[in-house]
Enzyme design. Sequence first.
Site, PDB file in Angstrom:
ATOM      1  CG  HIS A   6      -1.824   1.111   1.367  1.00 18.44           C
ATOM      2  ND1 HIS A   6      -1.742   2.038   2.377  1.00 18.44           N
ATOM      3  CD2 HIS A   6      -2.866   1.482   0.581  1.00 18.44           C
ATOM      4  CE1 HIS A   6      -2.707   2.928   2.234  1.00 18.44           C
ATOM      5  NE2 HIS A   6      -3.400   2.613   1.147  1.00 18.44           N
ATOM      6  CG  ASP A  35      -2.676   6.874  -3.197  1.00 18.21           C
ATOM      7  OD1 ASP A  35      -3.801   6.370  -3.214  1.00 18.21           O
ATOM      8  OD2 ASP A  35      -1.792   6.578  -2.361  1.00 18.21           O
ATOM      9  CG  HIS A  47      -2.847   9.431   0.073  1.00 19.18           C
ATOM     10  ND1 HIS A  47      -3.532  10.252   0.963  1.00 19.18           N
ATOM     11  CD2 HIS A  47      -3.645   8.347  -0.109  1.00 19.18           C
ATOM     12  CE1 HIS A  47      -4.656   9.675   1.307  1.00 19.18           C
ATOM     13  NE2 HIS A  47      -4.766   8.514   0.674  1.00 19.18           N
TER      14      HIS A  47
HETATM   15  O1  G3P Z   1      -6.635   1.910  -2.764  1.00 23.70           O
HETATM   16  C1  G3P Z   1      -6.838   1.496  -1.448  1.00 23.70           C
HETATM   17  C2  G3P Z   1      -6.634   2.635  -0.491  1.00 23.70           C
HETATM   18  O2  G3P Z   1      -5.374   3.206  -0.750  1.00 23.70           O
HETATM   19  C3  G3P Z   1      -7.702   3.684  -0.596  1.00 23.70           C
HETATM   20  O3  G3P Z   1      -7.560   4.693   0.356  1.00 23.70           O
HETATM   21  O4  G3P Z   1      -6.813   6.865   1.211  1.00 23.70           O
HETATM   22  O5  G3P Z   1      -5.236   4.955   1.260  1.00 23.70           O
HETATM   23  O6  G3P Z   1      -5.830   6.012  -0.904  1.00 23.70           O
HETATM   24  P1  G3P Z   1      -6.308   5.668   0.480  1.00 23.70           P
HETATM   25 MG    MG Z   2      -4.704   4.707  -2.188  1.00 21.59          MG
END
Ligand code: G3P
Ligand code: MG
Length: 228
Positions: A6, A35, A47
Amino acid sequence: MKIFAHRGVSGHYPENTLAAIQAALDCGAYGIEIDVFAADGELIVIHDRQLQRTTKTKGNIEDYKLSQLLQLDAGKGQRIPTLWQVLQLINNRCVLNIELKGHDTAPLLLHQLSQAQQQLGTDIAKLLISSFHHPLLRHIKQSQAELAIGALTACIPLDYCEFATQLGAMSVHCDRAFIDDKMILDAHQRGLEVFVYTVNDQREALRLKALGVDGIFCNFPAEAANWF
Ligand code: G3P
Ligand code: MG
């Protein structure tokens, strides 16, 4: 269980940087999630629209020229990468989940992926495009049907995964706080995989596996590989 790093290996490296992505490649993660925002005609990997948290810089992405953004310190001397740099680095070695953060990212994404196929040999079968902006995902799927879509949701909709079916999605990406057996059953009956964000502890990961979840987004993918 499929494990997505992630924002790269963001538990140990500055998130969404080439160092975090290299670490994810090194640990053999099934996939890497990043992101992406549009910035001054380019797609950059970050992000937050606000720059403060990751770069200690005042203001928002749109307040700066691309050249200025690319000089910022995104942590431990790492720079904000472009999507192009990430595609070059990964070089089809694992699945890349590109999460679109801005409403204006679709034309740039489609253009860049077409260029990347020609110039970098990018295999679009190894890409998974996701967003909380569902009309944007629909536009992308209608423009390029071969692209796999991950339908992101922070909630459990009244009609469960119907939105993901309408998007022609491959997977539904759900918040760990709300995911339940009904949502998972509905997804599987529709032929959708279920990936859950963000899961950083073993007990929760094992609970989700027992529920039938197909994959998790995790900041510690090397550790997660040993949990199952
Ligand atoms: O894509 C999964 C997750 O990353 C979505 O939330 O805020 O971490 O981008 P966020
Ligand atoms: Mg994300």
